[in-house]
Design an enzyme around this catalytic site. Structure first.
Site, PDB file in Angstrom:
ATOM      1  CB  THR A  16      29.224   1.183 106.018  1.00 11.38           C
ATOM      2  OG1 THR A  16      29.600   2.492 106.458  1.00 11.38           O
ATOM      3  CG2 THR A  16      27.707   1.062 106.036  1.00 11.38           C
ATOM      4  CG  ASP A  17      33.257  -1.750 103.554  1.00 13.92           C
ATOM      5  OD1 ASP A  17      32.609  -0.915 102.883  1.00 13.92           O
ATOM      6  OD2 ASP A  17      33.397  -2.930 103.199  1.00 13.92           O
ATOM      7  CG  MET A  18      37.626   2.587 103.699  1.00 14.42           C
ATOM      8  SD  MET A  18      39.333   2.420 103.101  1.00 14.42           S
ATOM      9  CE  MET A  18      39.378   3.614 101.780  1.00 14.42           C
ATOM     10  CB  VAL A  21      28.950  -2.503 101.366  1.00 20.41           C
ATOM     11  CG1 VAL A  21      28.703  -1.993  99.951  1.00 20.41           C
ATOM     12  CG2 VAL A  21      30.355  -3.022 101.495  1.00 20.41           C
TER      13      VAL A  21
END
Length: 141
Positions: A16-18, A21
């Site tokens: 995931t990213d920040m 997601v």
């Protein structure tokens, strides 16, 4: 209806990213999981291909992002063939979440190359049985 192969995965926190997601490039990794599962269920493997002196690099890749997968989701990658012309093979993908929402669709195109020269070789010549198996799977539509 094409021959479909499905694999269930759980995206990891590292995927995931920040925003929490799944990072867009990680869907390409999920496509690879789908493709290798498809190949295994057809009775073949990349390892055997490489031992025979060949690679199957990605020629192109395409993805359409429809709904994000988030950490904690369970996803199903469904893979099928849309082209097997003896030179190129196209694998299609659909990734859905546990609510059956389509999150990503896409495809990858692959060619066969000699390991030592990286020169293209027709799939139907390098692996005739594998090629014919894929043709049978394509005919199941």
């Amino acid at each position: 209806m094409p021959h479909l192969v499905s694999k269930i995965i759980t995206p990891q926190y590292a995927d995931t990213d920040m925003m929490g997601v799944v990072y867009h490039a990680n869907y390409i990794k999920f496509f690879e999981l789908g493709r290798t599962t498809f190949i295994q269920e057809a009775g073949y493997s990349y390892v055997e291909m490489e031992r025979a002196g060949y690679y199957a690099p990605v020629y192109d890749v395409y993805a359409t992002y429809k709904k994000p997968l988030v950490y904690g989701d369970e996803a199903t990658i469904t893979t099928w063939l849309s082209l097997n012309d003896g030179v190129k093979t196209i694998y299609q993908y659909e990734i859905k979440n546990q609510h059956d929402d389509v999150c990503v669709t896409g495809y990858t195109t692959h060619v066969i190359v000699k390991k030592d020269t990286f020169k293209p070789v027709p799939f139907k010549r390098a692996f005739p049985e594998w090629y014919e198996t894929y043709n049978r799977l394509m005919e199941e539509r």
